[in-house]
Enzyme design. Structure first.
Site, PDB file in Angstrom:
ATOM      1  N   ASP A   1      -8.584   4.888  -2.508  1.00 19.26           N
ATOM      2  CA  ASP A   1      -9.135   3.690  -1.541  1.00 19.26           C
ATOM      3  C   ASP A   1      -8.387   3.626  -0.246  1.00 19.26           C
ATOM      4  OD1 ASP A   1      -7.205   2.543  -3.232  1.00 19.26           O
ATOM      5  OD2 ASP A   1      -8.169   0.937  -3.298  1.00 19.26           O
TER       6      ASP A   1
ATOM      7  N   GLU B   1       5.286   2.756  -0.296  1.00 26.30           N
ATOM      8  CA  GLU B   1       3.979   3.023  -1.074  1.00 26.30           C
ATOM      9  C   GLU B   1       3.688   4.635  -0.672  1.00 26.30           C
ATOM     10  OE1 GLU B   1      -0.499   1.345  -1.576  1.00 26.30           O
ATOM     11  OE2 GLU B   1       0.465   0.994   0.350  1.00 26.30           O
TER      12      GLU B   1
END
Length: 621
Positions: A363, A558
């Site tokens: 996503d 991340e």
């Protein structure tokens, strides 16, 4: 050598001299002298030089400050420690603990102190099928300010899930009893704003825990997977109320396999194998839902309307079109659509695809926008092929080829091997493109390949469903399209060439690099004997993590921009794991895992090069 230092005075002097941009870190962006004189009352003197050592000193002082003492003893060896050793040690001994949570009396405060939802009430939802948990949490509610415990209905419909978006909250996870005391089964969060248990993140995190010898902690993750399937019907995107209708990439059997390799407890394996089969049959193999007429699977999340978790304005480019259609202002249209005062089948269909894309874990990506639920993705079918082969393997190895699923059903390895063989044949028929040496997603509605070059093409290597010839073509012809200095990108550059320049920059596409893609590629290369290529790809990724930590005060983000080899990301959602003062307490879950797992299989000579930050393009011409 050890230095006795006044914590506050040394910290303030160091920051005043070296933190020139005032962000409470010492990085390559700071313009200080990069030379700090360290001295203590005992006459010990040392010169701390360079960004890396100065940021290490800052971190050690920050750690000492947490003890609330005026003075501390700083060991110079911690300041001059080789980068790889320091990063790995911090992950193993510090970051995993910083990311660990429990939902119980001891841990509830950390869970409900949430920057995602600014509510005067912190809602905790408990499944209807767990009376013990409901009783426990209702008692806890009485002594916990803000906490409001709500029991879910037996049947969770899309309409119900939509209705509780006005009261978003955490979903309860597994409890256990230890010495007469009820405690939450621990789980490890990704980090930063992600203060809950995520589905596929948790598998990669568990791999890192196993690499670090933390088998018990990995088993706890499996217990929470089992709890979610048993009580919520699926492994959740994350344990929040607005994810009740959405699952995640299926990796449960991979976790069972990894744990069984270290701890072959037959009873434990049996419990989890039964639940994995239940998930396979109820979540993935229901025709018309996530199983399609083609014989292959898709991601297909349920739910109604906009995904709740996105930031305000995220869908403005889409909603503006419909605001014009209904001739009302954008924000008014958004409100009416959220409240279902306006319904639009075309817009509803868009959001079915969007929620399904989020279910995929990717996503977002241009590969799946407004089409995801129409695709038999190579990703999910590779994962399910591995489910089938994993289950066959476990039945054969641990249960003498006869696994008692329940009183009416005994499964053999051959039963699951037949399933995997069928899937393999279908993947070869529908997803493999021999002329381009790549696996594409298959659009079962249009009955054609979805021509978008994505890193998911390497999943079949990991799942061991390629022939030797297919594997060789993937490595020799396809991998170069994705390979960059710091690893592989989420898509090839070619895949996004025709994307509208005004469209959002999608974080799972080129040029961004993610840990799951790297890890699955490494394992896949090793599966097929491409050991030298695996070493190169591991080095490239670990070089980038090491470089980031050395130059940016220990930052472990991340994801990365592989075009700039930087954690500074200009795409949707930014980059989690980069915002902290003085020292990171967490790193980032699956990035930590990729570092530890990668190091465990990287040759020692390459580890020496990592400490020197040797450029991978110079090492691998």
């Amino acid at each position: 050598m050890k230095f006795n230092l006044h914590i506050h005075n040394t910290l303030q002097k160091l920051l005043a001299q070296e933190d020139t941009d005032g962000d409470r870190k010492i990085t390559i962006d700071d313009k200080g002298p990069k030379r700090f004189l360290l001295e203590d009352p005992e006459g010990n003197v040392a010169v701390i030089k360079g960004t890396y050592q100065l940021s290490n000193l800052l971190q050690e002082l920050a750690l000492a400050r947490k003890s609330n003492l005026e003075t501390t003893e700083i060991d110079l060896s911690n300041i001059t420690e080789l980068p790889v050793s320091r990063i790995s040690r911090k992950i193993k001994d510090y970051y995993w603990d910083g990311l660990t949570r429990t939902i119980d009396e001891a841990g509830i405060k950390k869970i409900i102190e949430d920057d995602k939802i600014d509510n005067p009430v912190a809602y905790l939802y408990v499944p209807a099928t767990d009376d013990l948990a409901y009783d426990y949490f209702k008692k806890l509610e009485a002594t916990t300010p803000k906490l409001k415990v709500i029991q879910l209905p037996v049947e969770i419909t899309s309409e119900f899930a939509l209705s509780i978006n006005k009261k978003p909250g955490i979903l309860a996870l597994a409890l256990k009893e230890e010495n007469g005391t009820i405690k939450g089964v621990p789980f490890v969060v990704p980090g930063g704003r992600f203060n809950e248990m995520y589905g596929w993140d948790s598998y990669f995190i568990a791999l890192g825990l196993i690499t670090d010898g933390k088998i018990s902690e990995a088993k706890d993750i499996a217990e929470n997977f089992k709890y979610q399937i048993d009580h919520y019907g699926k492994i959740l995107n994350a344990n929040r109320s607005y994810y009740l209708t959405r699952t995640q990439p299926p990796l449960y059997t991979s976790l069972i396999m990894d744990i069984a390799e270290k701890d072959a407890d037959k009873n434990w394996i049996s419990r989890h194998l039964k639940t994995a089969i239940k998930e396979y049959e109820t979540v993935w193999m229901q025709l018309g839902k996530r199983l399609t007429d083609s014989g292959l699977n898709r991601y297909k999340a349920e739910g109604i309307g906009l995904p709740f978790e996105v930031e305000p304005g995220h869908f403005d480019d889409i909603l503006e079109q419909y605001a014009l259609k209904y001739n009302i202002p954008l924000r008014e249209f958004e409100t009416k659509y959220l409240e279902r005062e306006i319904t639009d089948p075309e817009l509803d269909a868009y959001f079915i695809h969007d929620r399904s894309m989020r279910e995929s874990g990717h996503d977002t990506t241009n590969r799946l926008v407004d089409i995801c639920a129409d695709l038999n993705t190579i990703a999910v079918n590779s994962l399910l092929y591995k489910y089938e082969t994993d289950i066959a393997f476990l039945i054969g190895k641990y249960f003498d080829n006869a696994f008692q699923l329940d009183e009416n059903h005994i499964h053999s390895a051959a039963y699951w091997e037949k399933k995997s063989q069928f899937r393999k044949e279908k993947i070869n028929e529908l997803n493999w493109n021999a002329s381009e040496s790549i696996y594409f997603d298959y659009n079962f509605v249009k009955k054609e390949a979805h021509h978008f070059e994505a890193a998911t093409t390497f999943y079949p290597l990991w799942a061991k469903l390629c022939t030797t010839e297919q594997a060789e073509k993937l490595v020799s012809e396809t991998l170069p399209k994705f390979k960059m200095k710091g690893g592989i990108a989420g898509s090839s550059k070619n895949a996004i060439q025709n994307i509208d320049e005004n469209a959002p920059v999608r974080q799972w596409d080129y040029p961004f690099g993610w840990s799951p893609h790297q890890i699955l590629l490494w394992k896949g290369l090793l599966n097929y004997g491409f050991d030298d290529v695996a070493q190169e790809m591991i080095y490239r990724w670990l070089w980038l993590i090491t470089k980031s930590a050395v130059e940016y005060n220990g930052t472990i983000p991340e994801k990365f921009d592989l075009e700039t080899n930087s954690h500074k990301i200009f795409a949707e959602y930014g980059n989690v794991g980069t915002e902290f003062d003085y020292i990171t307490d967490e790193g980032f879950g699956w990035m930590n895992a990729s570092y530890q797992f990668g190091l465990s299989i990287l040759n020692k000579n390459f580890i020496a090069y990592l400490n020197e930050l040797r450029d991978p393009d110079e090492l691998f011409d």
